[in-house]
Design a protein around this motif. Structure first.
Motif, PDB file in Angstrom:
ATOM      1  N   PHE B  22       3.049  15.873   8.041  1.00  0.00           N
ATOM      2  CA  PHE B  22       3.715  16.217   6.789  1.00  0.00           C
ATOM      3  C   PHE B  22       2.842  17.168   5.962  1.00  0.00           C
ATOM      4  CE2 PHE B  22       5.071  15.419   2.395  1.00  0.00           C
ATOM      5  CZ  PHE B  22       6.425  15.610   2.538  1.00  0.00           C
ATOM      6  N   PHE B  23       1.550  16.884   5.952  1.00  0.00           N
ATOM      7  CA  PHE B  23       0.634  17.742   5.206  1.00  0.00           C
ATOM      8  C   PHE B  23       0.655  19.168   5.763  1.00  0.00           C
ATOM      9  CE2 PHE B  23      -3.472  19.796   4.678  1.00  0.00           C
ATOM     10  CZ  PHE B  23      -3.654  19.702   3.312  1.00  0.00           C
ATOM     11  N   PHE B  25       2.905  20.897   7.428  1.00  0.00           N
ATOM     12  CA  PHE B  25       4.097  21.730   7.323  1.00  0.00           C
ATOM     13  C   PHE B  25       4.801  21.618   5.972  1.00  0.00           C
ATOM     14  CE2 PHE B  25       3.400  21.387  11.854  1.00  0.00           C
ATOM     15  CZ  PHE B  25       3.536  22.708  12.234  1.00  0.00           C
ATOM     16  N   ASN B  26       4.190  20.888   5.039  1.00  0.00           N
ATOM     17  CA  ASN B  26       4.789  20.841   3.715  1.00  0.00           C
ATOM     18  C   ASN B  26       3.747  21.170   2.651  1.00  0.00           C
ATOM     19  OD1 ASN B  26       5.904  19.769   1.169  1.00  0.00           O
ATOM     20  ND2 ASN B  26       7.600  19.159   2.479  1.00  0.00           N
ATOM     21  N   THR B  27       2.671  20.387   2.616  1.00  0.00           N
ATOM     22  CA  THR B  27       1.675  20.582   1.562  1.00  0.00           C
ATOM     23  C   THR B  27       0.838  21.837   1.799  1.00  0.00           C
ATOM     24  OG1 THR B  27       1.574  18.188   1.531  1.00  0.00           O
ATOM     25  CG2 THR B  27      -0.022  19.351   0.188  1.00  0.00           C
TER      26      THR B  27
END
Lengths: 279, 288
Positions: B22-23, B25-27
């Protein structure tokens, strides 16, 4: 379960049926134009909206050829199916481990807020850096699009799964633990099957979103030479030129798979959408 | 004690890899976007730091200003139209009518269709069909898509056509939570018609109103597909939504850095509006 004395409200029924014209008209127009030949489209409303002289499938054959229909359809199905399957597996797992721990552990509480707050991040801000990032690591293709979808839908789906998990008593797991089953095995044999209603909701919402999405494949995989159904419409728009009959045949083809799917699974889709929104 | 540790280890082994994913590809792209917003990066080649230059320029750029005005006008108007019509439609579909489930099913169809293709179909409608009707009533027969004054109305209409389906379904599920005896008690007190709706039904479905408002606003502020299919931002940039401008100028217009700054501001605007809406409408719910 109709009570006696309940009368059918005919005026409202009729009004609602009349109101359907707003839904039906664009679809009717699409079908009429899709089956016609350009010569039949005299420049007035009657020429456009009347029935075609013959119901020929020629336009559809040609549209399939021009837009590379079967490949685009295959890509769309591949991306949607894989996104849904991976989302259900991964999002339910993370939903489970966060849901079971966030009330007594700060780490999981923060993880929960961290993921869920991802809901507010608009694609517009991620778009440009993601294009660079996926190109650098060789993910500017369908695999990249699938990974991105799994990440983008994580906030909503984690919210749904952790919410649903509250209804599943922890005593069930403790019973399994006494029998010597590991947490991992307990999850797959007991908890995962119990979350079935939520899997359905997640599947419907994720599938509808990814199937119709244009922007992600447009910016991520436009260099790969592959199309999804919506992307094909965008990329071949110029090739139709002024042949609207061909264009509309192609639009109809693009809408047909999801319409058929909706007719078959209407009940599941409607309840899935409601569950997702209300929770 | 060992069993608990095993359990905790399993949880960590699930959570940490997914958090990393998640980190990444988002954050991470979010952070990169913020960093790019302080550069004059064109999307290729080398770039320099320009400090807050982009942000200063942003507030003086009339094209950006226009796109914010347009996007907000669209979002507010479409949200109001969609919610009023959906509520009326939901009340109708929830009353004692014939063919109830068929009608509900049919009214939901617009929502499952792709916005891009729907946009193309309406594009044709606005270009070739509507002008004919316009001529019939003595108009000049111009397409509203070609008019800087009216093109945005077409976009509102198409957005509304698709979104009403979704909001109606949510309102119907709201109306079904209202217990029958509330109405019975109300009718004893003489509540009928609009008074019944205003004093009984509406307060009870307020949570669903909140959901719909937040959903609508957020979706409409991010409008993209409809613009792409109907006007491509035209005529004369009168229908450029914020997302469209960021896409168009950032990806191919050599304004990667500048549009990143625009995206950062857009992100902040979305967060502020969402929090404001939830707090404002949430407070109202509690009072009732």
């Amino acid at each position: 379960m109709k009570k006696y004395g309940e009368k059918v409200n005919w005026p409202i029924t009729i009004l609602l049926i009349l109101g359907l014209i707003t839904v039906a008209f664009p679809l009717y127009m699409t079908i009429m134009i899709a089956f016609k030949q350009p010569s039949e489209m005299t420049n007035n409303i009657h020429g456009i909206l009347s029935f075609p002289k013959s119901w020929s499938l020629e336009n559809f054959k040609e549209a399939m050829r021009v837009t590379d229909f079967w490949n685009s359809l295959g890509n769309s199905i591949f991306i949607t199916l894989l996104t849904v399957v991976v989302s259900i597996l991964i999002h339910s797992l993370i939903g489970y481990s966060i849901g079971r721990n966030k009330d007594h552990s700060k780490f999981y509480k923060i993880s929960y807020l961290y993921i869920v707050s991802g809901m507010f991040v608009p694609f517009a801000i991620l778009m440009m850096p993601l294009v660079k990032q996926t190109a650098q690591i060789g993910l500017d293709n369908m695999a990249g699009v699938i990974i991105l979808y799994v990440v983008f839908y994580m906030p909503m789906n984690v919210l749904l799964y952790t919410g649903y998990l509250k209804n599943i008593p922890i005593a069930l797991e403790e019973a399994a633990k006494v029998d010597g089953a590991s947490t991992w095995r307990t999850y797959w044999s007991i908890i995962f099957p119990l979350m079935k209603p939520m899997h359905a909701t997640v599947a419907v919402l994720t599938a509808l979103g990814t199937w119709n999405d244009v922007m992600t494949p447009l910016v991520i995989m436009s260099g790969s030479g592959k199309n999804t159904l919506p992307l094909a419409q965008l990329n071949f728009q110029t090739q139709f030129g002024t042949n609207y009959n061909l264009a509309f045949a192609s639009y109809l083809l693009a809408m047909l798979p999801i319409l058929l799917f909706y007719i078959i699974c209407q009940k599941q889709i409607l309840s899935g959408v409601v569950n997702g929104a209300v929770k | 004690m060992k069993k608990i540790n095993d359990r905790q280890r399993t949880f960590l082994m699930i959570t940490i890899p997914i958090l990393i994913l998640f980190f990444c590809f988002n954050t991470l792209p979010l952070i990169k976007g913020v960093i790019y917003s302080f550069t004059n990066f064109k999307g290729y080649g080398s770039y320099d730091w320009v400090g807050i230059r982009n942000y200063i320029d942003l507030f003086q750029d009339s094209r950006v200003g226009k796109s914010y005005l347009f996007t907000f006008k669209l979002a507010v108007l479409a949200t109001i139209i969609v919610n009023v019509l959906s509520l009326i439609l939901a009340l109708g579909l929830n009353s004692k009518i014939k063919f109830k489930s068929t009608l509900r099913g049919l009214y939901f169809i617009p929502n499952i269709l792709g916005a891009l293709v729907v946009g193309y179909i309406f594009n044709y409608f606005f270009t070739y069909i509507l002008p004919e009707f316009n001529k019939m009533i003595g108009g000049n027969g111009d397409s509203i898509l070609a008019s800087t004054k009216w093109a945005w109305v077409a976009i509102v209409l198409v957005c509304a056509w698709q979104s009403i389906a979704m909001n109606t379904i949510i309102y119907i599920s709201g109306l079904q939570t209202v217990p029958e005896d509330v109405y019975e008690a109300g009718s004893i007190d003489g509540a009928t018609g609009f008074a019944k709706f205003k004093n009984l039904t509406f307060p009870l479905i307020l949570p669903f109103f909140t959901i719909n408002m937040v959903l609508c606003m957020k979706n409409f502020l991010m409008v993209f597909d409809q613009i792409m299919a109907l006007t491509k931002g035209g005529p004369a940039q009168s229908t450029e939504s914020i997302s469209y401008l960021i896409y168009n100028n950032g990806m191919s217009g050599g304004q990667f850095g500048f549009q990143s700054a625009n995206a950062v501001i857009f992100f902040i605007v979305i967060v502020v509006i969402s929090i404001f809406q939830m707090n404002f409408l949430g407070n109202k719910e509690e009072q009732l």
